[in-house]
Every structure is written in structure tokens, then in C-alpha cells.
Write an enzyme that holds these catalytic residues in place. Sequence first.
Site, PDB file in Angstrom:
ATOM      1  N   ARG A  78     -26.357  62.219  19.372  1.00  0.00           N
ATOM      2  CA  ARG A  78     -26.198  63.670  19.356  1.00  0.00           C
ATOM      3  C   ARG A  78     -25.921  64.131  17.927  1.00  0.00           C
ATOM      4  O   ARG A  78     -25.167  63.490  17.199  1.00  0.00           O
ATOM      5  CB  ARG A  78     -25.038  64.091  20.266  1.00  0.00           C
ATOM      6  CG  ARG A  78     -25.222  63.692  21.717  1.00  0.00           C
ATOM      7  CD  ARG A  78     -23.924  63.850  22.491  1.00  0.00           C
ATOM      8  NE  ARG A  78     -22.876  62.987  21.959  1.00  0.00           N
ATOM      9  CZ  ARG A  78     -21.610  63.006  22.367  1.00  0.00           C
ATOM     10  NH1 ARG A  78     -21.243  63.855  23.319  1.00  0.00           N
ATOM     11  NH2 ARG A  78     -20.718  62.184  21.847  1.00  0.00           N
TER      12      ARG A  78
ATOM     13  N   ASN B  94     -29.156  79.960  21.577  1.00  0.00           N
ATOM     14  CA  ASN B  94     -27.726  80.227  21.705  1.00  0.00           C
ATOM     15  C   ASN B  94     -27.452  81.717  21.563  1.00  0.00           C
ATOM     16  O   ASN B  94     -27.759  82.319  20.531  1.00  0.00           O
ATOM     17  CB  ASN B  94     -26.962  79.449  20.628  1.00  0.00           C
ATOM     18  CG  ASN B  94     -27.137  77.944  20.783  1.00  0.00           C
ATOM     19  OD1 ASN B  94     -26.392  77.301  21.495  1.00  0.00           O
ATOM     20  ND2 ASN B  94     -28.156  77.398  20.118  1.00  0.00           N
TER      21      ASN B  94
ATOM     22  N   ASP C  11     -31.947  76.433  18.195  1.00  0.00           N
ATOM     23  CA  ASP C  11     -31.858  75.021  17.833  1.00  0.00           C
ATOM     24  C   ASP C  11     -33.264  74.435  17.851  1.00  0.00           C
ATOM     25  O   ASP C  11     -33.979  74.549  18.862  1.00  0.00           O
ATOM     26  CB  ASP C  11     -30.956  74.263  18.802  1.00  0.00           C
ATOM     27  CG  ASP C  11     -29.488  74.615  18.624  1.00  0.00           C
ATOM     28  OD1 ASP C  11     -29.153  75.280  17.629  1.00  0.00           O
ATOM     29  OD2 ASP C  11     -28.673  74.225  19.484  1.00  0.00           O
TER      30      ASP C  11
ATOM     31  N   LYS D 244     -29.473  66.656  30.236  1.00  0.00           N
ATOM     32  CA  LYS D 244     -28.172  67.302  30.016  1.00  0.00           C
ATOM     33  C   LYS D 244     -27.954  68.392  31.060  1.00  0.00           C
ATOM     34  O   LYS D 244     -28.905  68.919  31.645  1.00  0.00           O
ATOM     35  CB  LYS D 244     -28.108  67.902  28.612  1.00  0.00           C
ATOM     36  CG  LYS D 244     -29.282  68.797  28.239  1.00  0.00           C
ATOM     37  CD  LYS D 244     -29.289  69.117  26.742  1.00  0.00           C
ATOM     38  CE  LYS D 244     -30.559  69.851  26.341  1.00  0.00           C
ATOM     39  NZ  LYS D 244     -30.591  70.147  24.893  1.00  0.00           N
TER      40      LYS D 244
ATOM     41  N   LYS E 213     -30.007  76.907  27.613  1.00  0.00           N
ATOM     42  CA  LYS E 213     -30.950  75.791  27.684  1.00  0.00           C
ATOM     43  C   LYS E 213     -32.193  76.175  28.476  1.00  0.00           C
ATOM     44  O   LYS E 213     -33.323  75.922  28.050  1.00  0.00           O
ATOM     45  CB  LYS E 213     -30.259  74.567  28.289  1.00  0.00           C
ATOM     46  CG  LYS E 213     -29.128  74.050  27.395  1.00  0.00           C
ATOM     47  CD  LYS E 213     -28.347  72.946  28.044  1.00  0.00           C
ATOM     48  CE  LYS E 213     -27.261  72.420  27.107  1.00  0.00           C
ATOM     49  NZ  LYS E 213     -26.244  73.439  26.770  1.00  0.00           N
TER      50      LYS E 213
ATOM     51  N   GLU F 252     -32.908  74.836  22.207  1.00  0.00           N
ATOM     52  CA  GLU F 252     -31.915  75.719  22.813  1.00  0.00           C
ATOM     53  C   GLU F 252     -31.970  77.090  22.147  1.00  0.00           C
ATOM     54  O   GLU F 252     -32.388  77.213  20.986  1.00  0.00           O
ATOM     55  CB  GLU F 252     -30.494  75.156  22.692  1.00  0.00           C
ATOM     56  CG  GLU F 252     -30.223  73.932  23.553  1.00  0.00           C
ATOM     57  CD  GLU F 252     -28.745  73.582  23.653  1.00  0.00           C
ATOM     58  OE1 GLU F 252     -27.894  74.463  23.378  1.00  0.00           O
ATOM     59  OE2 GLU F 252     -28.434  72.430  24.005  1.00  0.00           O
TER      60      GLU F 252
ATOM     61  N   ARG G 244     -28.035  69.818  11.530  1.00  0.00           N
ATOM     62  CA  ARG G 244     -26.922  68.969  11.949  1.00  0.00           C
ATOM     63  C   ARG G 244     -27.422  67.518  12.012  1.00  0.00           C
ATOM     64  O   ARG G 244     -28.279  67.193  12.829  1.00  0.00           O
ATOM     65  CB  ARG G 244     -26.396  69.404  13.314  1.00  0.00           C
ATOM     66  CG  ARG G 244     -25.512  70.653  13.309  1.00  0.00           C
ATOM     67  CD  ARG G 244     -26.257  71.987  13.267  1.00  0.00           C
ATOM     68  NE  ARG G 244     -27.263  72.138  14.291  1.00  0.00           N
ATOM     69  CZ  ARG G 244     -27.026  72.636  15.515  1.00  0.00           C
ATOM     70  NH1 ARG G 244     -25.820  73.008  15.858  1.00  0.00           N
ATOM     71  NH2 ARG G 244     -28.024  72.785  16.381  1.00  0.00           N
TER      72      ARG G 244
ATOM     73  N   ARG H 142     -30.088  74.568  13.144  1.00  0.00           N
ATOM     74  CA  ARG H 142     -29.611  75.839  13.687  1.00  0.00           C
ATOM     75  C   ARG H 142     -30.177  76.961  12.816  1.00  0.00           C
ATOM     76  O   ARG H 142     -29.884  77.063  11.635  1.00  0.00           O
ATOM     77  CB  ARG H 142     -28.094  75.868  13.689  1.00  0.00           C
ATOM     78  CG  ARG H 142     -27.481  77.248  13.959  1.00  0.00           C
ATOM     79  CD  ARG H 142     -27.849  77.853  15.324  1.00  0.00           C
ATOM     80  NE  ARG H 142     -27.510  76.987  16.428  1.00  0.00           N
ATOM     81  CZ  ARG H 142     -26.288  76.908  16.979  1.00  0.00           C
ATOM     82  NH1 ARG H 142     -25.303  77.634  16.503  1.00  0.00           N
ATOM     83  NH2 ARG H 142     -26.083  76.103  18.017  1.00  0.00           N
TER      84      ARG H 142
END
Length: 314
Positions: free
Chosen positions: A234, A284, A274, A161, A126, A282, A226, A211
Site C-alpha cells: 500500500r 476523494n 488517485d 478492498k 471507490k 479513487e 505516495r 494524488r
Amino acid sequence: MSINLGVVMDPIESINPKKDSTLAMLIAAQKRGWNLHYLQQQDIALQDGEVIANMQEITVHDDLDHWFDFGNKQQAPLNNLDVILMRKDPPFNMEYIYTTYLLELAEKSGVMVVNRPQSLRDVNEKFFTTYFPQCIPPTVVGRNAEQFKDFLETEKDIIIKPLDGMGGASIFRIKQGDSNTNVILETLLDHGKTTAIAQRFLPEYKQGDKRILLVDGKPADYALARIPAEGEARANLAAGGTGEGVALTERDYWICEQVAPELKRRGLLFVGLDVIGDYLTEINVTSPTCIRELDALYDLDIAGDLMDAIERQL
């Protein structure tokens, strides 16, 4: 070229073979005639200055009912392998970090580790987005509740978060005037003892939290968006979201161009970005997923692209 590949992962009998990206990687390597070896974190140790492991030969199958068979198990130096895939899922805790220390020693003895152990430690998924301020929404990182309240006053609607969360856990949306603001901040920040990240709320999340998968800095041409469940803030698949394939936009490609050189510099060969709307949210690096979904939707071979990149570097 005969290549010995090891994979550090969670118990393979517990994975979902329909969606598991690590299984896709192993299938792609096996198709190339590579020798596969299976490890878990507890199998790796340092002895007499050498990193060793209890490694088990494994054969994989693209079969939802029978996706692996174990072969011989032996203790051997990790530098008997040519490449190791570090695919242990979070939590990113001290045991994960200790494993990266051992893998880094193996790397120094000549083994290629994907992704690079030092970078797995250095790159918080993050916080690392803040290295690319031109790509992200307004963002605050800290542990002072008043700072987040000021940010909320400015932005009116925010997402906050923890820096160590995964799968949508402990993500809160706060709107200006929300009577739960203080208790949310007290809970996440633990009264100033824990650091969190907040970003301006992006309503585009309803069209999908995309993603995007990159292999050696190059993105696949399609992303998995997503889509959040009805009434859910979310979009994570683990939080009930559903996946839909989408083509990358010009903005998506631009974001990838901004991030790719730093990923390559840090030895981050396989990464998942993301993106919501026009913004990176984000990066990952531990065990990015969605290979199998995108391969099935668009007849891609993302894991095969990764194996080709590994072979080039070897």
C-alpha cells in the site's frame, strides 16, 4: 467582500498543522479578510424548522506550535454564514450522513456548502470511479465470492478492498494460487453480506499512487506521488508511504478532463483523484488532503485557488 465562513471539522487541536489541508483553507480565507467560524458535528441541530449551531470564532496561524485561537462562541442560525466547508474526516457512517441532512437544509436556506451535501452522500469514493470506465483498470464490484475468484482467474493478480475503507485499511493483494484467497474473501465479504471492489493489480504503484487535486474541475499542475514503504503493498501515507512531487502527465490531464464535468455538475468543488500509472483508482470527495505538501514543494496556493472559486460562485 466580507464573507462569513464556517468549517465543520474534527477537533482542531488534534490536527497535524504541517500537513492539514483544512488549516491551509482557513489560512487562505483569513488572508482574504473573511470571518472564520469553527464547528464540530455535535454543534449542529435543527430547532423549530431552522438549522442552528454553536459556532466559535477562530483565528488561525501558520505556526506549528500555535496554529489557532478561539474567540467568542454563540448559537446562531447556519444561514448567518455565507459558506460552510464540510471537512469532517471519515468514517463515513450514519452520523456523517445525518450531518449532511442538516447541511442540506442550511444549503436550501441560502448557504453554500463545499462539497455539496447530497453529492457527499451519493459519491462513494471507490465506486464512483466506475462512472468513468475509460479511465479505470478492470474492476469488479459485488459480494459473491465466486465472482471475485473468476476475476482472479482472469487477471492473475488483484487488489480487493471494502467500499468504506480509508487510509489503506483492509486492502488485500491476492495472486492466483494464493492459499489465503478463501479466507480473505470470507473476511472482506462477510460470507456474502458485504460489498467489496476488486481491481487488477497495478505494479506501477511502486512509482507512486498519485494524488491529483482539482478545484472546480481544474487540476493543479503537480501531484503528490505516495511511494510505498519497502515490502509494503500500500502506498497510503497512513500506511507508511512517503510523498514525492511529480508533474502531471498527458494521461493525468486526460483523466481530469473526463471526470471534471461530472464533478462540476454535482457541486464537488474540491476533489482529490488517485491515479496509479495510467489508471484512476479513487475519487476523494469527503476531505481530500495534500494541499500543504504540494504548496511547499512547488510554491502553489491551492487553498487560495479554492477560496477564489468559492468567491466567484458566491
